[in-house]
Design a protein around this motif. Structure first.
Motif, PDB file in Angstrom:
ATOM      1  N   VAL A 109       0.832  -1.204   0.000  1.00 20.19           N
ATOM      2  CA  VAL A 109       0.000   0.000   0.000  1.00 20.19           C
ATOM      3  C   VAL A 109       0.867   1.254   0.000  1.00 20.19           C
ATOM      4  N   VAL A 110       0.592   2.136  -0.952  1.00 14.34           N
ATOM      5  CA  VAL A 110       1.241   3.444  -0.998  1.00 14.34           C
ATOM      6  C   VAL A 110       0.175   4.494  -0.703  1.00 14.34           C
ATOM      7  N   ALA A 111       0.438   5.375   0.261  1.00 12.83           N
ATOM      8  CA  ALA A 111      -0.472   6.484   0.534  1.00 12.83           C
ATOM      9  C   ALA A 111       0.167   7.767   0.059  1.00 12.83           C
ATOM     10  N   ASP A 116      -1.536  15.116   4.773  1.00  9.42           N
ATOM     11  CA  ASP A 116      -1.709  14.992   6.227  1.00  9.42           C
ATOM     12  C   ASP A 116      -1.009  13.738   6.745  1.00  9.42           C
ATOM     13  N   LYS A 117       0.129  13.940   7.387  1.00 13.88           N
ATOM     14  CA  LYS A 117       0.933  12.813   7.904  1.00 13.88           C
ATOM     15  C   LYS A 117       0.176  11.961   8.908  1.00 13.88           C
ATOM     16  N   ASP A 118      -0.825  12.577   9.568  1.00 14.84           N
ATOM     17  CA  ASP A 118      -1.562  11.869  10.622  1.00 14.84           C
ATOM     18  C   ASP A 118      -2.776  11.098  10.089  1.00 14.84           C
ATOM     19  N   ALA A 119      -3.014  11.158   8.792  1.00 20.08           N
ATOM     20  CA  ALA A 119      -4.199  10.482   8.240  1.00 20.08           C
ATOM     21  C   ALA A 119      -4.160   8.994   8.596  1.00 20.08           C
ATOM     22  N   PRO A 120      -5.286   8.420   9.033  1.00 20.26           N
ATOM     23  CA  PRO A 120      -5.313   7.008   9.450  1.00 20.26           C
ATOM     24  C   PRO A 120      -4.895   6.027   8.355  1.00 20.26           C
ATOM     25  N   ALA A 177      -0.308   1.866   5.345  1.00 19.62           N
ATOM     26  CA  ALA A 177       0.621   2.166   4.261  1.00 19.62           C
ATOM     27  C   ALA A 177       1.998   1.553   4.491  1.00 19.62           C
ATOM     28  N   ASP A 178       2.541   0.928   3.461  1.00 18.96           N
ATOM     29  CA  ASP A 178       3.931   0.495   3.492  1.00 18.96           C
ATOM     30  C   ASP A 178       4.821   1.696   3.202  1.00 18.96           C
ATOM     31  N   VAL A 179       4.326   2.546   2.316  1.00 11.67           N
ATOM     32  CA  VAL A 179       5.039   3.784   2.018  1.00 11.67           C
ATOM     33  C   VAL A 179       4.040   4.932   2.062  1.00 11.67           C
ATOM     34  N   PHE A 180       4.431   6.008   2.730  1.00 12.12           N
ATOM     35  CA  PHE A 180       3.549   7.170   2.856  1.00 12.12           C
ATOM     36  C   PHE A 180       4.268   8.367   2.251  1.00 12.12           C
ATOM     37  N   ALA A 181       3.818   8.797   1.082  1.00 12.96           N
ATOM     38  CA  ALA A 181       4.416   9.971   0.442  1.00 12.96           C
ATOM     39  C   ALA A 181       3.678  11.202   0.941  1.00 12.96           C
ATOM     40  N   VAL A 182       4.391  12.029   1.712  1.00 14.57           N
ATOM     41  CA  VAL A 182       3.793  13.245   2.241  1.00 14.57           C
ATOM     42  C   VAL A 182       3.931  14.318   1.173  1.00 14.57           C
ATOM     43  N   ALA A 183       2.899  14.421   0.324  1.00 14.98           N
ATOM     44  CA  ALA A 183       3.000  15.333  -0.816  1.00 14.98           C
ATOM     45  C   ALA A 183       1.610  15.673  -1.325  1.00 14.98           C
ATOM     46  N   LYS A 238       0.451   3.960  16.400  1.00 14.55           N
ATOM     47  CA  LYS A 238       0.777   3.923  14.973  1.00 14.55           C
ATOM     48  C   LYS A 238       1.389   2.579  14.634  1.00 14.55           C
ATOM     49  N   ARG A 239       0.931   2.024  13.515  1.00 11.40           N
ATOM     50  CA  ARG A 239       1.541   0.792  13.058  1.00 11.40           C
ATOM     51  C   ARG A 239       2.948   1.129  12.597  1.00 11.40           C
ATOM     52  N   SER A 240       3.905   0.390  13.091  1.00 11.95           N
ATOM     53  CA  SER A 240       5.277   0.714  12.703  1.00 11.95           C
ATOM     54  C   SER A 240       5.599   0.060  11.360  1.00 11.95           C
ATOM     55  N   GLY A 241       6.686   0.444  10.761  1.00 13.43           N
ATOM     56  CA  GLY A 241       7.122  -0.223   9.533  1.00 13.43           C
ATOM     57  C   GLY A 241       6.865   0.589   8.286  1.00 13.43           C
ATOM     58  N   GLY A 242       5.851   1.432   8.314  1.00 10.28           N
ATOM     59  CA  GLY A 242       5.573   2.264   7.159  1.00 10.28           C
ATOM     60  C   GLY A 242       6.677   3.294   6.981  1.00 10.28           C
ATOM     61  N   LEU A 243       7.080   3.514   5.749  1.00  8.10           N
ATOM     62  CA  LEU A 243       8.162   4.444   5.471  1.00  8.10           C
ATOM     63  C   LEU A 243       7.586   5.770   5.007  1.00  8.10           C
TER      64      LEU A 243
END
Lengths: 306, 256
Positions: free
Chosen positions: A269-271, A275-279, A284-290, B226-231
């Motif tokens: 999952v890529v988000a 909003d960094k705090d979004a549930p 997400a395995d990767v969270f792109a803050v953009a 927070k679930r850890s592991g997410g980058l």
């Protein structure tokens, strides 16, 4: 503790969600009985215990006032301390009726247990609350997927027929199925979904463009479908489709529990969210803050150049 | 015909939430407040029914002084009068207490149809509407995404799971809980906002209503772990795009 589990039956079939009720009862170390309105000749829940079975031909699949009255009779016999439903269109409709009749506290959409108290989400999962009921009986609804059996359910119940002459005040006239309209997201290997954060309908093209660049399909969360920006057959979530792609890209999706329930079986999952705090971050395995309006055109361009 | 729509004022869900001082609810300071989204559909449906039948439409909300703003929005959308049950402690009351207050207000008014949202965006219990109907011993249909009133009967579609809908009919009186997408809630126009200022607004102190005992209690409210592991990828957009593509190549097979 004694529990009464309320299983569901719809469109002629027993719903698998009864196993989640059993899993919850197991964690609580409860002795459970079950209530079900179903075709008495059909498939029964697999568990060892008393099954109070009401004939669906007589009492209907959705007839909450009648089901409540039947349940009240079972409660008289079983004296449960907890009555457990799924937090579903059947459960959230029926549970409060029973709670009022029994003057029992109801705790909705339970996701976990903590020191014997029940934990439920607040504000779309941004916060969570630990609660307990004050009364002798607690009515509980469980969030779909929050509890699950490690192994397949087994056992044969002892069937106790439920009868009564309860009268209902509403009339179920039939069901209407969703139209697939040619796309079937449940089979897609790559899905890029649009959430409220896309801002305006024109930006759906960016989401669809990224899906195309990745060789997948595009989907959407409920608010986007309600706004008529994307057709309903592309809606991911409890009231839409449950998907399990290899890659799920959530663009501007905050991650309401109903949406997460529909996509949590995705492999990766890529988000993309400002909003960094979004549930959605929990999944997400990767969270792109953009800002997706900036990131998506670049991603599309770079993917096409590969 | 008499209609009631019950609405709640909730924070904008995009807000930065903080845990309140006593740890039992979120901090109510520094938040932007809106009409609960589900209730907007209830107001719109009630106004449409008023336009169809000429019915009389009351809008009710419970909470501190500030909820008047949300009641005014409903009046500007077309409700005839507002009822404000004044209660500074409403956010700490459980669904049964809230439903009991509404039922006590509505008990002797003879409403033919009551609309509520299927749940609130903050508490999300999905209990209050159904409980009001139970306390008033009238029918209730929940999670409605399609509504019609013909020949004195209500025909609705309930939204079930997996895209399935159930068609349900009920006679009056009935309570309807509204799901997202039921209709397209109107924006109040400036002339209607002006007109709304002249509409009747009844204030009723919560202490005038019989107090129901709470059936549940909150031990604490907190942020989920927070679930850890997410980058997290942060920084310049072009760099995020490059890093993301590299990760997709390494960790998934979709670019193979």
């Amino acid at each position: 503790m004694k529990m009464l589990l309320v299983a569901e039956y719809r469109q002629g079939e027993l719903l698998e969600s009864y196993t989640e009720l059993l899993a919850f009862a197991g964690i609580m170390g409860a002795e459970s009985a079950m209530f079900l309105t179903a075709g008495t000749a059909g498939e029964l829940p697999k568990f060892s215990g008393r099954l109070y079975l009401a004939e669906v031909a007589e009492f209907g699949e959705y007839n909450p006032d009648v089901h409540k009255q039947l349940l009240l009779e079972v409660v008289e016999k079983e004296h449960p301390e907890m009555i457990v439903f799924s937090h579903s269109s059947y459960g959230w409709d029926l549970a409060p009726r029973l709670a009022v009749s029994l003057k029992a506290g109801q705790i909705s959409e339970v996701v976990a247990l903590q020191d014997g108290a029940l934990v439920a989400p607040v504000c779309n999962g941004k916060l969570r609350r630990t609660m307990k009921s004050r009364g002798r009986i607690t009515v509980v609804t469980l969030q779909a997927g929050a509890f699950g059996l490690a192994d397949a359910a087994v056992g044969v119940p002892t069937v106790i027929p439920v009868t009564g002459n309860a009268k209902g005040n509403i009339d179920l006239q039939g069901y209407e199925m969703a139209e697939h309209g040619g796309v079937d997201l449940s089979k897609a290997e790559i899905i890029v979904s649009a959430g409220r954060g896309v801002g305006k309908p024109e930006n759906i093209a960016l989401v669809a463009g990224l899906a195309k660049a990745l060789g997948g399909e595009y989907g959407a969360s409920r608010p986007v479908v309600d706004s008529l920006w994307v057709e309903h057959n592309r809606q991911v979530g409890t009231t839409g489709l449950t998907v399990s792609p290899k890659l799920y890209v959530a663009c501007g999706i905050s991650g309401a529990v109903q949406h997460l329930a529909g996509m949590k079986k995705s492999e990766f999952v890529v988000a993309i969210n400002t909003d960094k705090d979004a549930p959605i971050g929990d999944m997400a395995d990767v969270f792109a803050v953009a800002d997706l309006k900036q990131l998506l055109p670049l991603l599309i361009e770079k993917l096409q150049a590969l | 015909m008499k209609l009631l729509v019950c609405i709640k004022q909730v924070p904008d869900m995009e807000s930065k939430f903080k845990v309140g001082a006593e740890g039992l609810w979120y901090d109510r300071h520094d938040l932007a407040w809106l009409m609960n989204e589900y209730d907007e559909y209830g107001v719109e449906q009630a106004v449409q029914l008023k336009e169809q039948t000429g019915a009389d439409l009351t809008v009710l909300s419970i909470g501190p002084e500030q909820v008047k703003e949300t009641i005014k929005k409903a009046l500007a959308m077309g409700c005839d009068r507002g009822v404000h049950i004044v209660d500074d402690q409403a956010h700490l009351k459980d669904p049964f207490e809230i439903a009991s207050m509404i039922a006590e207000f509505a008990g002797d008014k003879g409403f033919d149809l009551i609309f509520t949202g299927m749940q609130s965006q903050d508490r999300g219990s999905a209990q209050v509407g159904v409980m009001v109907a139970e306390l008033l011993t009238i029918a209730a249909v929940t999670t409605v995404v399609d509504f019609a009133f013909v020949d004195g009967q209500v025909t609705v579609k309930r939204e079930l799971e997996g895209g399935v809908k159930a068609k349900v009919a009920s006679k009056l009186p009935v309570l309807i809980t509204c799901q997202l997408g039921l209709n397209a809630p109107r924006y109040p126009t400036l002339p209607n906002i002006m007109k709304a200022k002249k509409k009747e607004m009844l204030s009723l102190p919560a202490t005038d209503l019989r107090k129901a005992a709470a059936l549940q209690e909150t031990m604490k409210i907190e942020f989920p772990a927070k679930r850890s592991g997410g980058l997290f990828l942060e920084g310049e957009v072009a760099s995020i795009a490059d890093r993301l593509i590299r990760i997709l190549k390494e960790k998934t097979t979709v670019l193979a």
